[in-house]
Design a protein around this motif. Structure first.
Motif, PDB file in Angstrom:
ATOM      1  N   PHE A 231      -3.748   3.937   6.530  1.00 13.03           N
ATOM      2  CA  PHE A 231      -2.553   4.019   5.689  1.00 13.03           C
ATOM      3  C   PHE A 231      -2.537   2.838   4.724  1.00 13.03           C
ATOM      4  CE2 PHE A 231      -1.306   6.274   9.520  1.00 13.03           C
ATOM      5  CZ  PHE A 231      -0.541   7.336   9.052  1.00 13.03           C
ATOM      6  N   SER A 232      -2.122   3.093   3.485  1.00  9.95           N
ATOM      7  CA  SER A 232      -1.959   1.971   2.553  1.00  9.95           C
ATOM      8  C   SER A 232      -1.061   2.398   1.399  1.00  9.95           C
ATOM      9  CB  SER A 232      -3.304   1.485   2.022  1.00  9.95           C
ATOM     10  OG  SER A 232      -3.131   0.241   1.344  1.00  9.95           O
ATOM     11  N   THR A 233      -0.777   1.447   0.489  1.00 17.35           N
ATOM     12  CA  THR A 233       0.077   1.722  -0.673  1.00 17.35           C
ATOM     13  C   THR A 233      -0.638   1.314  -1.955  1.00 17.35           C
ATOM     14  OG1 THR A 233       1.161  -0.460  -0.754  1.00 17.35           O
ATOM     15  CG2 THR A 233       2.105   1.192   0.712  1.00 17.35           C
ATOM     16  N   LEU A 234      -0.225   1.945  -3.055  1.00 20.54           N
ATOM     17  CA  LEU A 234      -0.713   1.617  -4.398  1.00 20.54           C
ATOM     18  C   LEU A 234       0.476   1.691  -5.358  1.00 20.54           C
ATOM     19  CD1 LEU A 234      -4.119   3.441  -5.107  1.00 20.54           C
ATOM     20  CD2 LEU A 234      -3.671   1.007  -5.306  1.00 20.54           C
ATOM     21  N   HIS A 235       0.386   0.925  -6.436  1.00 23.30           N
ATOM     22  CA  HIS A 235       1.429   0.984  -7.463  1.00 23.30           C
ATOM     23  C   HIS A 235       0.991   1.960  -8.556  1.00 23.30           C
ATOM     24  CE1 HIS A 235       4.090  -2.259  -6.087  1.00 23.30           C
ATOM     25  NE2 HIS A 235       2.988  -2.805  -5.614  1.00 23.30           N
ATOM     26  N   THR A 236       1.475   3.197  -8.460  1.00 18.76           N
ATOM     27  CA  THR A 236       1.219   4.189  -9.508  1.00 18.76           C
ATOM     28  C   THR A 236       2.517   4.965  -9.757  1.00 18.76           C
ATOM     29  OG1 THR A 236       0.487   5.860  -7.897  1.00 18.76           O
ATOM     30  CG2 THR A 236      -1.216   4.464  -8.870  1.00 18.76           C
ATOM     31  N   ASN A 237       2.562   5.672 -10.898  1.00 14.99           N
ATOM     32  CA  ASN A 237       3.790   6.380 -11.275  1.00 14.99           C
ATOM     33  C   ASN A 237       4.007   7.671 -10.503  1.00 14.99           C
ATOM     34  OD1 ASN A 237       4.672   4.510 -13.176  1.00 14.99           O
ATOM     35  ND2 ASN A 237       3.448   5.419 -14.810  1.00 14.99           N
ATOM     36  N   ASP A 238       2.912   8.347 -10.154  1.00 15.68           N
ATOM     37  CA  ASP A 238       3.049   9.601  -9.406  1.00 15.68           C
ATOM     38  C   ASP A 238       1.840   9.768  -8.507  1.00 15.68           C
ATOM     39  OD1 ASP A 238       0.927  10.708 -10.950  1.00 15.68           O
ATOM     40  OD2 ASP A 238       2.352  11.252 -12.520  1.00 15.68           O
ATOM     41  N   SER A 239       1.840  10.838  -7.736  1.00 18.50           N
ATOM     42  CA  SER A 239       0.772  11.023  -6.751  1.00 18.50           C
ATOM     43  C   SER A 239      -0.570  11.361  -7.396  1.00 18.50           C
ATOM     44  CB  SER A 239       1.179  12.110  -5.749  1.00 18.50           C
ATOM     45  OG  SER A 239       1.576  13.283  -6.434  1.00 18.50           O
ATOM     46  N   ILE A 240      -0.574  12.245  -8.392  1.00 19.95           N
ATOM     47  CA  ILE A 240      -1.834  12.681  -8.996  1.00 19.95           C
ATOM     48  C   ILE A 240      -2.571  11.520  -9.680  1.00 19.95           C
ATOM     49  CG2 ILE A 240      -2.900  14.251 -10.663  1.00 19.95           C
ATOM     50  CD1 ILE A 240      -1.739  15.710  -8.296  1.00 19.95           C
ATOM     51  N   SER A 241      -1.820  10.632 -10.363  1.00 18.67           N
ATOM     52  CA  SER A 241      -2.458   9.523 -11.075  1.00 18.67           C
ATOM     53  C   SER A 241      -3.097   8.508 -10.126  1.00 18.67           C
ATOM     54  CB  SER A 241      -1.448   8.821 -11.983  1.00 18.67           C
ATOM     55  OG  SER A 241      -0.399   8.255 -11.235  1.00 18.67           O
TER      56      SER A 241
END
Length: 578
Positions: A413-423
């Protein structure tokens, strides 16, 4: 509770059946021995309730009884009575007509209080009565931190200059738990916790020191202590969080804890040097507010079922994306709790560890010691884990190790800073991860935001123009659609909102999507494929919350990308104000 003549009040209580003759005789006997008021004696003994006593006093003195919880008071009226006087005499101003100021009192016969309020306000005072508890709650609710700051400091302290030579002595005083600054800092912290703030911002400007709270994702100004107290306030916080008081040129991070209403509150402290002094941000971590269930966060229905299927896979990379303060950590913790069991070895690496979770081995990043995400991950892989949680993928090295772990039999499990899931897919490719590794490792991506929920106390139906509804519901406006909003009340501090809930979009990585990633197809094409397997963008998912009366269309548009294309927020505001 105050009263005029003990006999007359006692007779009224007796006539209404609130007390018996024996209870009255017993109360009067205690009164003769102690000179206390009969009402207080009966109330403390549990013989009568505060409401019953207020009713009798209202009838005896022929003054109205007031339900403060049902009123919304003009802030300008509150300013007429200083907070120290309100607290000292347990009184609360409610409205003013001409020179007549109506105040609610716990003791309507307190002549000293009446004289002091008349002198301070220069008004003719009209009395009403309410219970002491409800008056104190109103004082805590309506009077701000700024009012209490003035109460603590007093005019003399505000005018008094504090020189640098007194800092050492003051610091020793603060450690001993004494002094004005200690009480001031405690007030700032406890009021923020009571108001449900997520963080406190202490910000130095050229001529002032500003205190702001973030409540339900929105910043609001609370107080501006004297600029002359800036050094002492900051030093007090740094001492309490074990930071270097002498270091003012570099950012520092620390932590402290405090008791609030019997529960332990963790506080994360961050300092940042600015041109006018050190700015401090205190993040409040209240375990009582930690919602560990996925349904509690806002995931529901088919999306919740699909997410549970993904996180229960034996291996693969699960990513949670969104901007800062969008609730990613809460979703991570809730997901870990779903898969947590005595049979699994779960290890996390976080910066910082926000909440301690049972049965889970949590590792805190330590930059000074050289323990970073990448180096910690290498060591974790030698601990034979079943599930790994990486707080955030910040660089190519951490991304590469996470992908490698997912490909070698681990659920990551982890996180990323993006605007939406597809990007998120493009973001991984931009970080240098090969396409074949992305397609092999990636299991699911969920993007999220936090939206404010409508205050239940002032929730009312909202009228929205048909043109706005047609654009918000391109597939047709639902029949019998009712939209709601909050009109603003004391409970929500006139914001119309009373809490936060998660808004989600989920993409499961199917075999077709893996082939499309390998072929280098566009995000639009991948999104079209995802639609066939249950994908719904944030705005579309948010419409469910709007139609269920959980949030407003206005709020949904503010926090989703869809607001750029719909451009209808001004129309809603115009309609609300009409």
């Amino acid at each position: 509770m105050p009263l005029d003549s003990p006999k007359k009040i006692g007779e009224l209580l007796l006539e209404k059946g609130y007390i018996t003759k024996d209870q009255l005789r017993s109360g009067l006997s205690i009164q003769d021995q102690s000179s206390r008021k009969l009402g207080n004696i009966l109330l403390e003994a549990g013989i009568v309730t505060e409401d019953q006593l207020v009713e009798v006093i209202s009838e005896r003195l022929k003054i109205p009884k007031i339900n403060l919880a049902s009123l919304v008071i003009n802030p300008e009226i509150i300013k007429l009575v200083p907070v120290d006087i309100a607290k000292k005499h347990t009184i609360f101003p409610i409205f003013k007509m001409g020179q007549n100021l109506t105040i609610v009192m716990a003791d309507p016969l307190d002549i000293i209080a009446l004289d002091e309020i008349k002198y301070v306000t220069k008004c003719i005072i009209k009395r009403a009565v309410a219970g002491e508890k409800s008056i104190r709650e109103a004082i805590d609710s309506y009077y701000s931190v700024a009012d209490s700051v003035r109460d603590i400091l007093g005019d003399e302290a505000i005018e008094e200059a504090i020189d640098e030579s007194s800092l050492i002595e003051t610091a020793e005083e603060m450690v001993s738990g004494k002094g004005t600054v200690v009480r001031l800092v405690n007030l700032i912290l406890t009021r923020a916790i009571a108001d449900g703030a997520s963080d406190i911002h202490i910000e130095p400007d050229e001529h002032q020191l500003r205190i702001r709270y973030r409540v339900n994702g929105i910043m609001r100004e609370e107080a501006d202590p004297p600029k002359k107290l800036q050094a002492e306030i900051i030093s007090r916080i740094k001492i309490a969080s074990e930071l270097d008081v002498s270091e003012k040129r570099l950012p520092q991070d620390g932590r402290m804890s405090m008791l609030f209403k019997g529960r332990n509150i963790d506080l994360r402290v961050s300092t940042l040097p600015t041109i006018h002094g050190e700015k401090i941000v205190i993040r409040i971590l209240d375990r009582a507010k930690l919602r560990t269930g996925l349904a509690d966060l806002g995931l529901h229905g088919p999306m919740l079922d699909r997410w549970r299927q993904h996180i229960r896979q034996p291996e693969g990379l699960i990513l949670i994306t969104g901007p800062t303060s969008s609730g990613k950590t809460s979703t991570l913790y809730a997901s870990l709790q779903e898969v947590n069991s005595i049979e699994k070895n779960i290890i996390t690496v976080e910066d910082p560890v926000e909440y301690s979770l049972p049965l889970i081995n949590q590792v805190q990043i330590n930059e000074k010691a050289g323990l970073m995400f990448a180096s910690a991950l290498r060591s974790i892989l030698r601990q034979n884990p079943d599930t790994i949680m990486v707080g955030e993928i910040r660089d190519r090295e951490t991304a590469a190790i996470s992908v490698r772990a997912a490909l070698t039999g681990h659920l990551v499990f982890s996180t990323l800073h993006t605007n939406d899931s597809i990007s998120t897919i493009s973001r991984l490719l931009d970080m240098g991860i090969e396409r074949y590794l992305v397609t092999s490792a990636l299991e699911a991506i969920i993007a999220q935001r936090l939206v404010r929920t409508i205050c239940p106390e002032c929730k009312t139906e909202q009228s929205v123009p048909h043109a706005v509804l047609d654009r918000a519901f391109p597939n047709g406006v639902p029949k019998d659609l009712k939209l709601f909003h909050g009109t603003g009340c004391r409970q929500c501090r006139d914001t119309g909102y009373g809490g936060l809930i998660g808004l989600y979009e989920l993409v499961g990585i199917t075999d077709n999507i893996r082939e499309m990633i390998l072929a280098g197809q566009s995000e639009i094409e991948i999104k079209a494929e995802a639609y066939l397997h249950g994908y719904r963008p944030l705005f579309e998912s948010g419409l469910d919350l709007v139609t269920q009366g959980i949030t407003t269309l206005d709020e949904l548009l503010k926090v989703t990308i869809a607001s750029d294309s719909f451009n209808i927020i001004p129309e809603i505001h115009v309609n609300q104000s009409a």
